[in-house]
Design a protein around this motif. Structure first.
Motif, mmCIF file in Angstrom:
data_model
loop_
_atom_site.group_PDB
_atom_site.id
_atom_site.type_symbol
_atom_site.label_atom_id
_atom_site.label_comp_id
_atom_site.label_asym_id
_atom_site.label_seq_id
_atom_site.Cartn_x
_atom_site.Cartn_y
_atom_site.Cartn_z
ATOM 1 N N SER A 53 0.862 -1.185 0.000
ATOM 2 C CA SER A 53 0.000 0.000 0.000
ATOM 3 C C SER A 53 0.896 1.232 0.000
ATOM 4 C CB SER A 53 -0.900 0.003 1.233
ATOM 5 O OG SER A 53 -0.126 0.151 2.394
ATOM 6 N N ASP A 54 0.313 2.398 -0.328
ATOM 7 C CA ASP A 54 1.101 3.639 -0.288
ATOM 8 C C ASP A 54 1.130 4.192 1.135
ATOM 9 O OD1 ASP A 54 1.341 3.346 -2.993
ATOM 10 O OD2 ASP A 54 -0.342 4.677 -3.468
ATOM 11 N N SER A 55 0.047 3.907 1.880
ATOM 12 C CA SER A 55 -0.014 4.419 3.262
ATOM 13 C C SER A 55 -0.995 3.581 4.064
ATOM 14 C CB SER A 55 -0.497 5.874 3.242
ATOM 15 O OG SER A 55 -1.795 5.909 2.683
ATOM 16 N N GLY A 56 -1.105 3.884 5.335
ATOM 17 C CA GLY A 56 -2.097 3.224 6.178
ATOM 18 C C GLY A 56 -1.520 2.202 7.125
ATOM 19 N N SER A 57 -2.420 1.579 7.903
ATOM 20 C CA SER A 57 -1.958 0.548 8.818
ATOM 21 C C SER A 57 -2.952 -0.617 8.868
ATOM 22 C CB SER A 57 -1.756 1.123 10.224
ATOM 23 O OG SER A 57 -3.003 1.414 10.797
ATOM 24 N N PHE A 58 -2.420 -1.770 9.239
ATOM 25 C CA PHE A 58 -3.217 -2.988 9.354
ATOM 26 C C PHE A 58 -2.654 -3.772 10.535
ATOM 27 C CE2 PHE A 58 -3.402 -7.519 7.347
ATOM 28 C CZ PHE A 58 -4.450 -7.889 8.180
ATOM 29 N N THR A 59 -3.478 -3.938 11.563
ATOM 30 C CA THR A 59 -3.006 -4.687 12.731
ATOM 31 C C THR A 59 -3.966 -5.833 13.056
ATOM 32 O OG1 THR A 59 -4.192 -3.240 14.277
ATOM 33 C CG2 THR A 59 -1.907 -2.664 13.819
ATOM 34 N N ILE A 60 -3.414 -6.900 13.605
ATOM 35 C CA ILE A 60 -4.239 -7.978 14.175
ATOM 36 C C ILE A 60 -3.852 -8.063 15.647
ATOM 37 C CG2 ILE A 60 -4.838 -10.428 14.155
ATOM 38 C CD1 ILE A 60 -4.182 -10.558 11.217
ATOM 39 N N ASP A 61 -4.830 -7.910 16.499
ATOM 40 C CA ASP A 61 -4.598 -7.877 17.953
ATOM 41 C C ASP A 61 -3.446 -6.939 18.311
ATOM 42 O OD1 ASP A 61 -6.608 -9.732 18.221
ATOM 43 O OD2 ASP A 61 -5.245 -11.436 18.078
ATOM 44 N N GLY A 62 -3.401 -5.809 17.638
ATOM 45 C CA GLY A 62 -2.402 -4.783 17.949
ATOM 46 C C GLY A 62 -1.058 -4.966 17.264
ATOM 47 N N SER A 63 -0.825 -6.120 16.620
ATOM 48 C CA SER A 63 0.477 -6.324 15.959
ATOM 49 C C SER A 63 0.423 -5.827 14.514
ATOM 50 C CB SER A 63 0.847 -7.803 15.898
ATOM 51 O OG SER A 63 0.872 -8.328 17.170
ATOM 52 N N ASP A 64 1.460 -5.094 14.133
ATOM 53 C CA ASP A 64 1.540 -4.558 12.774
ATOM 54 C C ASP A 64 1.703 -5.696 11.764
ATOM 55 O OD1 ASP A 64 2.111 -2.888 10.513
ATOM 56 O OD2 ASP A 64 4.231 -3.349 10.849
ATOM 57 N N MET A 65 0.879 -5.677 10.726
ATOM 58 C CA MET A 65 0.957 -6.708 9.687
ATOM 59 C C MET A 65 1.593 -6.183 8.408
ATOM 60 S SD MET A 65 -0.354 -9.600 10.619
ATOM 61 C CE MET A 65 -0.163 -9.614 12.374
ATOM 62 N N LEU A 66 1.421 -4.901 8.137
ATOM 63 C CA LEU A 66 1.836 -4.377 6.832
ATOM 64 C C LEU A 66 3.328 -4.540 6.574
ATOM 65 C CD1 LEU A 66 -0.134 -1.133 5.925
ATOM 66 C CD2 LEU A 66 -0.440 -3.459 5.091
#
Ligand code: ADP
Length: 243
Positions: A53-66
């Motif tokens: 992605s160009d920007s943004g965030s994706f977390t599962i249970d608070g952990s960064d996935m991106l």
């Protein structure tokens, strides 16, 4: 819990995803309704780590996935055309994810057996993918995805290429399996009925912008989803023929 915020993506000057954001609780399925070209596949590929992605965030249970490599995310992407290994049997395809994780042979055999039974494809275990129907291939793809117990499953028009009857069978099977395995899933589809059957949470992706509805009632009521119009059509037709 899954949390996605402000994900944007452009190809050259063309914005394909615009500030996508949503939250999804564990063991829930969110249906995303969207037409072809609206950015569905791009969004799922970003979440699976197959696209940046160009920007943004994706977390599962608070952990960064991106910033995590795809194989460590425990997020599985399933496309419309099940991509099975052509040189492996059904059984070997389902067991693949376990073999590369180097679990014991006994555990592998046991887990594959459970999947084959749950998906109703035990009798096809020794077939090669080109000896299977579309619905059977999709079952194998499900099995291969589920056997590793992923945190999230991303379904990209998973039943789009199946005939209506097989499609209904697969929807029922997915609901059963989702409950059995406590699955958290994102399902993108252009079919409003499928979205309603499969989802617990509902959204719409239109030209790269995501609208998340507060509940099912709001999804049904929103004119852009065309449900009331469709019901109106059938009601009119019924009235005509009752007279
Ligand atoms: P959907 O899955 O909703 O049909 P996609 O996410 O595949 O849509 O594509 C959304 C838009 O992004 C389309 O206009 C498509 O042409 C464009 N697109 C997708 N992938 C690429 C790429 N690799 N390079 C350039 N444009 C792309």
């Amino acid at each position: 819990m899954i949390k996605v915020s402000n994900i944007s993506k452009s190809y050259g000057k063309e914005p394909v995803l615009k500030n996508i954001g949503f939250e999804l609780l564990e063991q829930h399925t969110m249906s995303i309704l969207g037409k072809s070209g609206c950015g569905k596949t791009t969004l799922l590929k970003i979440l699976a780590g197959l696209e940046n992605s160009d920007s943004g965030s994706f977390t599962i249970d608070g952990s960064d996935m991106l910033h995590m490599p795809p194989q460590r995310r425990e997020v599985v992407y399933l496309s419309q055309e099940p991509l099975l290994f052509p040189h492996m049997t059904v059984e070997q395809n389902i067991g693949y994810g376990l073999r590369i994780r180097k679990i014991s042979q006994n555990e592998l055999v046991e887990k594959v057996e459970v999947m084959l039974n749950e998906l109703g494809i035990s009798e096809h275990r020794n077939k090669m993918p080109d000896q299977l129907s579309g619905g059977q291939k999709q079952r194998v793809a499900f099995g291969r995805a589920l056997v590793i117990n992923p945190k999230v499953i991303l379904l990209d028009e998973p039943f789009g290429s199946l005939d209506a009857h097989t499609r209904e069978d697969m929807q029922t099977l997915f609901l059963k399996i989702a409950e059995l395995h406590h699955i958290t899933a994102l399902l993108v589809t252009h079919d409003v009925k499928e979205a309603l059957i499969m989802g617990r949470k509902f959204a719409r992706l239109d030209a790269g912008a995501l609208t998340v509805y507060p509940d099912k009632k709001a999804f049904i009521a929103a004119p852009e989803n065309g449900i009331k119009k469709e019901v109106g059509f059938w009601n009119e037709l019924m009235k005509e023929h009752e007279q």
